[in-house]
Design a protein around this motif. Structure first.
Motif, PDB file in Angstrom:
ATOM      1  N   GLY A  79       0.785  -1.231   0.000  1.00 43.15           N
ATOM      2  CA  GLY A  79       0.000   0.000   0.000  1.00 43.15           C
ATOM      3  C   GLY A  79       0.813   1.276   0.000  1.00 43.15           C
ATOM      4  N   GLY A  80       2.110   1.191   0.340  1.00 44.93           N
ATOM      5  CA  GLY A  80       2.898   2.418   0.409  1.00 44.93           C
ATOM      6  C   GLY A  80       2.295   3.383   1.411  1.00 44.93           C
ATOM      7  N   MET A  81       1.957   4.584   0.947  1.00 44.68           N
ATOM      8  CA  MET A  81       1.351   5.570   1.833  1.00 44.68           C
ATOM      9  C   MET A  81      -0.174   5.521   1.817  1.00 44.68           C
ATOM     10  SD  MET A  81       3.508   7.074   3.698  1.00 44.68           S
ATOM     11  CE  MET A  81       2.617   8.498   4.297  1.00 44.68           C
ATOM     12  N   ILE A  82      -0.738   4.588   1.086  1.00 49.03           N
ATOM     13  CA  ILE A  82      -2.194   4.413   1.129  1.00 49.03           C
ATOM     14  C   ILE A  82      -2.465   3.258   2.102  1.00 49.03           C
ATOM     15  CG2 ILE A  82      -4.301   4.135  -0.215  1.00 49.03           C
ATOM     16  CD1 ILE A  82      -2.671   6.587  -0.952  1.00 49.03           C
ATOM     17  N   ARG A  83      -2.235   3.531   3.363  1.00 50.21           N
ATOM     18  CA  ARG A  83      -2.456   2.552   4.420  1.00 50.21           C
ATOM     19  C   ARG A  83      -3.156   3.252   5.576  1.00 50.21           C
ATOM     20  NH1 ARG A  83       3.218   1.635   4.317  1.00 50.21           N
ATOM     21  NH2 ARG A  83       3.256   1.912   6.577  1.00 50.21           N
ATOM     22  N   ARG A  84      -3.343   2.541   6.673  1.00 42.38           N
ATOM     23  CA  ARG A  84      -3.986   3.140   7.837  1.00 42.38           C
ATOM     24  C   ARG A  84      -3.112   2.930   9.064  1.00 42.38           C
ATOM     25  NH1 ARG A  84      -7.241  -1.023   6.370  1.00 42.38           N
ATOM     26  NH2 ARG A  84      -8.912   0.347   5.662  1.00 42.38           N
ATOM     27  N   HIS A  85      -3.308   3.795  10.032  1.00 42.09           N
ATOM     28  CA  HIS A  85      -2.718   3.586  11.349  1.00 42.09           C
ATOM     29  C   HIS A  85      -3.776   3.923  12.386  1.00 42.09           C
ATOM     30  CE1 HIS A  85      -1.039   7.997  11.703  1.00 42.09           C
ATOM     31  NE2 HIS A  85      -2.218   7.972  11.154  1.00 42.09           N
ATOM     32  N   THR A  86      -3.532   3.480  13.626  1.00 41.32           N
ATOM     33  CA  THR A  86      -4.506   3.676  14.694  1.00 41.32           C
ATOM     34  C   THR A  86      -3.978   4.695  15.688  1.00 41.32           C
ATOM     35  OG1 THR A  86      -5.276   1.398  14.452  1.00 41.32           O
ATOM     36  CG2 THR A  86      -5.857   2.532  16.490  1.00 41.32           C
ATOM     37  N   VAL A  87      -4.749   5.760  15.907  1.00 42.49           N
ATOM     38  CA  VAL A  87      -4.380   6.819  16.841  1.00 42.49           C
ATOM     39  C   VAL A  87      -5.554   7.025  17.784  1.00 42.49           C
ATOM     40  CG1 VAL A  87      -3.526   9.177  17.101  1.00 42.49           C
ATOM     41  CG2 VAL A  87      -3.015   7.906  15.004  1.00 42.49           C
ATOM     42  N   ALA A  88      -5.305   6.889  19.074  1.00 40.51           N
ATOM     43  CA  ALA A  88      -6.353   7.038  20.092  1.00 40.51           C
ATOM     44  C   ALA A  88      -7.555   6.150  19.797  1.00 40.51           C
ATOM     45  CB  ALA A  88      -6.780   8.499  20.215  1.00 40.51           C
ATOM     46  N   LEU A 100       4.710   6.428  14.183  1.00 42.90           N
ATOM     47  CA  LEU A 100       5.377   6.414  15.485  1.00 42.90           C
ATOM     48  C   LEU A 100       4.551   7.232  16.466  1.00 42.90           C
ATOM     49  CD1 LEU A 100       9.035   7.103  14.295  1.00 42.90           C
ATOM     50  CD2 LEU A 100       8.023   4.889  14.885  1.00 42.90           C
ATOM     51  N   PRO A 101       4.384   6.743  17.702  1.00 38.37           N
ATOM     52  CA  PRO A 101       3.620   7.519  18.684  1.00 38.37           C
ATOM     53  C   PRO A 101       4.343   8.802  19.052  1.00 38.37           C
ATOM     54  CG  PRO A 101       4.660   5.617  19.713  1.00 38.37           C
ATOM     55  CD  PRO A 101       4.868   5.471  18.240  1.00 38.37           C
ATOM     56  N   VAL A 102       3.576   9.814  19.408  1.00 40.21           N
ATOM     57  CA  VAL A 102       4.114  11.120  19.774  1.00 40.21           C
ATOM     58  C   VAL A 102       3.625  11.484  21.166  1.00 40.21           C
ATOM     59  CG1 VAL A 102       3.992  13.599  19.266  1.00 40.21           C
ATOM     60  CG2 VAL A 102       4.355  11.967  17.414  1.00 40.21           C
ATOM     61  N   ASP A 103       4.528  11.966  22.005  1.00 38.01           N
ATOM     62  CA  ASP A 103       4.161  12.511  23.312  1.00 38.01           C
ATOM     63  C   ASP A 103       3.838  13.988  23.116  1.00 38.01           C
ATOM     64  OD1 ASP A 103       4.098  13.659  25.854  1.00 38.01           O
ATOM     65  OD2 ASP A 103       5.593  12.286  26.652  1.00 38.01           O
ATOM     66  N   VAL A 118      -5.471  13.429  23.259  1.00 40.34           N
ATOM     67  CA  VAL A 118      -5.719  12.067  23.749  1.00 40.34           C
ATOM     68  C   VAL A 118      -4.964  11.020  22.937  1.00 40.34           C
ATOM     69  CG1 VAL A 118      -7.958  12.673  24.708  1.00 40.34           C
ATOM     70  CG2 VAL A 118      -7.823  11.858  22.341  1.00 40.34           C
ATOM     71  N   GLY A 119      -4.333  11.443  21.868  1.00 35.60           N
ATOM     72  CA  GLY A 119      -3.521  10.536  21.063  1.00 35.60           C
ATOM     73  C   GLY A 119      -2.795  11.304  19.983  1.00 35.60           C
ATOM     74  N   ALA A 120      -1.592  10.866  19.648  1.00 31.68           N
ATOM     75  CA  ALA A 120      -0.818  11.558  18.617  1.00 31.68           C
ATOM     76  C   ALA A 120       0.156  10.576  17.973  1.00 31.68           C
ATOM     77  CB  ALA A 120      -0.057  12.742  19.208  1.00 31.68           C
ATOM     78  N   ALA A 121       0.445  10.806  16.700  1.00 30.29           N
ATOM     79  CA  ALA A 121       1.403   9.964  15.977  1.00 30.29           C
ATOM     80  C   ALA A 121       2.009  10.777  14.853  1.00 30.29           C
ATOM     81  CB  ALA A 121       0.712   8.718  15.418  1.00 30.29           C
ATOM     82  N   ARG A 122       3.159  10.329  14.391  1.00 33.30           N
ATOM     83  CA  ARG A 122       3.774  11.001  13.246  1.00 33.30           C
ATOM     84  C   ARG A 122       4.220   9.955  12.237  1.00 33.30           C
ATOM     85  NH1 ARG A 122       9.898  13.132  14.662  1.00 33.30           N
ATOM     86  NH2 ARG A 122      10.850  11.081  14.907  1.00 33.30           N
ATOM     87  N   VAL A 123       4.205  10.353  10.977  1.00 34.76           N
ATOM     88  CA  VAL A 123       4.657   9.508   9.876  1.00 34.76           C
ATOM     89  C   VAL A 123       5.563  10.346   9.002  1.00 34.76           C
ATOM     90  CG1 VAL A 123       3.967   8.208   7.837  1.00 34.76           C
ATOM     91  CG2 VAL A 123       2.539   8.150   9.883  1.00 34.76           C
ATOM     92  N   ARG A 124       6.714   9.789   8.651  1.00 39.39           N
ATOM     93  CA  ARG A 124       7.595  10.459   7.692  1.00 39.39           C
ATOM     94  C   ARG A 124       7.552   9.705   6.380  1.00 39.39           C
ATOM     95  NH1 ARG A 124      13.209  12.638  10.440  1.00 39.39           N
ATOM     96  NH2 ARG A 124      12.285  14.337  11.626  1.00 39.39           N
ATOM     97  N   TRP A 125       7.397  10.456   5.324  1.00 39.45           N
ATOM     98  CA  TRP A 125       7.324   9.872   3.990  1.00 39.45           C
ATOM     99  C   TRP A 125       8.306  10.620   3.097  1.00 39.45           C
ATOM    100  CZ3 TRP A 125       6.122  12.627  -0.391  1.00 39.45           C
ATOM    101  CH2 TRP A 125       5.914  11.889  -1.561  1.00 39.45           C
ATOM    102  N   TYR A 126       9.044   9.860   2.284  1.00 31.19           N
ATOM    103  CA  TYR A 126      10.029  10.458   1.380  1.00 31.19           C
ATOM    104  C   TYR A 126       9.679  10.125  -0.057  1.00 31.19           C
ATOM    105  CZ  TYR A 126      12.388  10.948   5.769  1.00 31.19           C
ATOM    106  OH  TYR A 126      12.673  11.272   7.069  1.00 31.19           O
ATOM    107  N   GLY A 127       9.647  11.139  -0.875  1.00 28.05           N
ATOM    108  CA  GLY A 127       9.337  10.948  -2.278  1.00 28.05           C
ATOM    109  C   GLY A 127      10.495  10.327  -3.021  1.00 28.05           C
ATOM    110  N   PRO A 128      10.309  10.059  -4.299  1.00 31.89           N
ATOM    111  CA  PRO A 128      11.370   9.437  -5.094  1.00 31.89           C
ATOM    112  C   PRO A 128      12.531  10.383  -5.314  1.00 31.89           C
ATOM    113  CG  PRO A 128       9.578  10.150  -6.502  1.00 31.89           C
ATOM    114  CD  PRO A 128       9.110  10.359  -5.088  1.00 31.89           C
TER     115      PRO A 128
END
Length: 442
Positions: A37-46, A362-365, A392-402
């Protein structure tokens, strides 16, 4: 020898592999990571399942809509809340994005919502566009140069830079008008002014929102593509990295060191050939998601979000999406909480070897550097104090283009994905399907 080897399990690779296999080809898909899926995926936050990357698609073409319908998701296509987004100028002023514009270019330079951003002087300079001969600016090499010549610096800096630059993560002086605004030059020559050209393009556009989404998230496209690939017999190999990509073969290595050469009649690849690529030179995006319990945001103070001038003082985010205002289905799921997505420009750490087109959540404080920056920027952009105790919840994602300076692919290898099609889900899907159709028709 297999019929087709597809390198890369992002959405381009999935679409191409699915179409090829459905058309009767034997397909092997190799993906270096452990997920598709690359960047077309899901993650769970809070506790909320959220899109990890893209959360909408452009409707300038029907490429994604047609794919969604084929995958059984046609009834789940949704339009965003009509309140629209705001922008922040270089000097920190905020205002709704004018209604008659296109990539920030105003169709009515003296309209009240335009003057609220560029002022009376800027509006009068932009109105001069109607008096200029149509050839002026028509051959400009960049969108920025075209706007500057026709409507002046104020329109460019206060409107086009935050809007077009926010959409494409690139300054308009580096955007090719024929790529980001096809038909604009011809409309300028035909209509005699840039403003009338914008109105003409808007009148010809499909009625409705410029973007749409899918109830439950764009990631549902990947779920259905993966299911179809299984039905049509695609041989999916996760944890398998391509070390060389040739016209009729792909060399791979797995995590346990197993080396294999995969001969094929056709090879499609969404990444440059590692054997032909020097040290990568890539920029990227860091997306910080905040889930907050903040009733003051119920009114949607900045509509569906904000696009920010890259030089706006005191704000590092380049955009903010108020996702629970933008998507009613998500507001219902979030049950009173608010989902804010802030995006930042970033570059790879260390030697820059992080894979393109992938991201790890990645979770974020809220009290760490990333969380503090995000809550501070959200406060500045929304005009409502967003404090750590409400997160009540936080996350970060880093994505790098070609790597756009890469040598690319060997002759005869079919390029798909961002490297070949540029950013934007609609363009990537359309190009991948066209490539698959050509192979099936050959």
């Amino acid at each position: 020898m297999t019929d087709v080897v597809v390198v890369g399990g992002g959405v381009a690779g999935l679409v191409a592999a699915r179409d090829l296999a459905k058309g009767g080809a034997h397909v092997v898909l190799v993906e270096a990571g452990d997920r598709l899926g690359g960047m077309i995926r899901r993650h769970t936050v809070a506790g909320l399942d959220l899109d990890l990357g893209a959360e909408s698609f452009a409707t300038r073409t029907d490429a994604v809509e047609r794919l969604a319908i084929e995958l059984g998701l046609g009834n789940d296509i949704v339009s965003p809340d009509p309140r629209g987004a705001w922008l922040m100028t270089r000097d920190g002023r905020t205002a709704p994005i004018p209604q008659t514009g296109f990539l920030g270019i105003p169709g009515s330079p003296m309209a009240a919502d335009v003057l609220a951003v560029i002022g009376q002087g800027g509006g009068l300079r932009a109105q001069m566009d109607s008096l200029l001969p149509s050839p002026i600016g028509a051959r400009a090499q960049s969108l920025g140069a075209l706007v500057r010549k026709r409507m002046g610096e104020r329109v460019l800096d206060d409107l086009v830079v935050p809007v077009a630059g926010g959409v494409y993560s690139t300054h308009p002086d580096q955007l090719d008008p024929d790529r980001v605004a096809p038909g604009l030059r011809a409309a300028l020559q035909r209509e005699g002014s840039l403003a009338r050209a914008v109105l003409a393009l808007r009148s010809r556009a499909t009625a409705g929102s410029a973007v749409q989404g899918i109830g439950g998230g764009i990631a549902r496209l990947v779920d259905e593509l993966v299911a179809d690939m299984a039905t049509y017999g695609v041989d999916v190999r996760l944890g398998t990295r391509a070390t060389a990509i040739e016209r009729f073969a792909v060399e791979t290595v797995t995590a346990d060191g197993t080396v294999e050469r995969l001969p094929a009649q056709h090879v499609l690849a969404s990444t440059p050939d590692p054997a032909r690529t020097a040290a990568p030179d890539r920029t990227g995006i860091e997306l910080v998601t905040l889930v907050v319990d903040q009733p003051e945001l119920d009114a949607g103070p900045r509509g569906t979000g904000m696009l920010v001038h890259p030089d706006a003082e005191g704000v590092r985010a380049k955009a903010l999406t108020h996702a629970t205002v933008k998507w009613p289905w998500l507001a219902e799921t979030a049950a009173g909480r608010h989902v804010l997505r802030l995006s930042y420009a970033t570059r790879p750490d260390g030697d820059g070897t992080e894979p393109a087109g992938t991201g790890t959540s990645l979770p974020v404080d809220p009290d760490d550097t990333v969380g503090t920056r995000a809550t501070r920027d959200a406060t500045a952009l929304l005009g409502v104090p967003v404090t750590a105790d409400r997160v009540v919840g936080a996350a970060r994602v880093r994505w790098y283009g070609p790597d756009l300076t890469a040598a690319g692919l060997a002759e005869g290898v079919v390029g798909i994905g961002e490297t070949s099609s540029g950013r934007g889900l609609a363009g990537i899907v359309a190009a991948a399907r066209t490539s698959a159709a050509r192979i099936l028709g050959s």
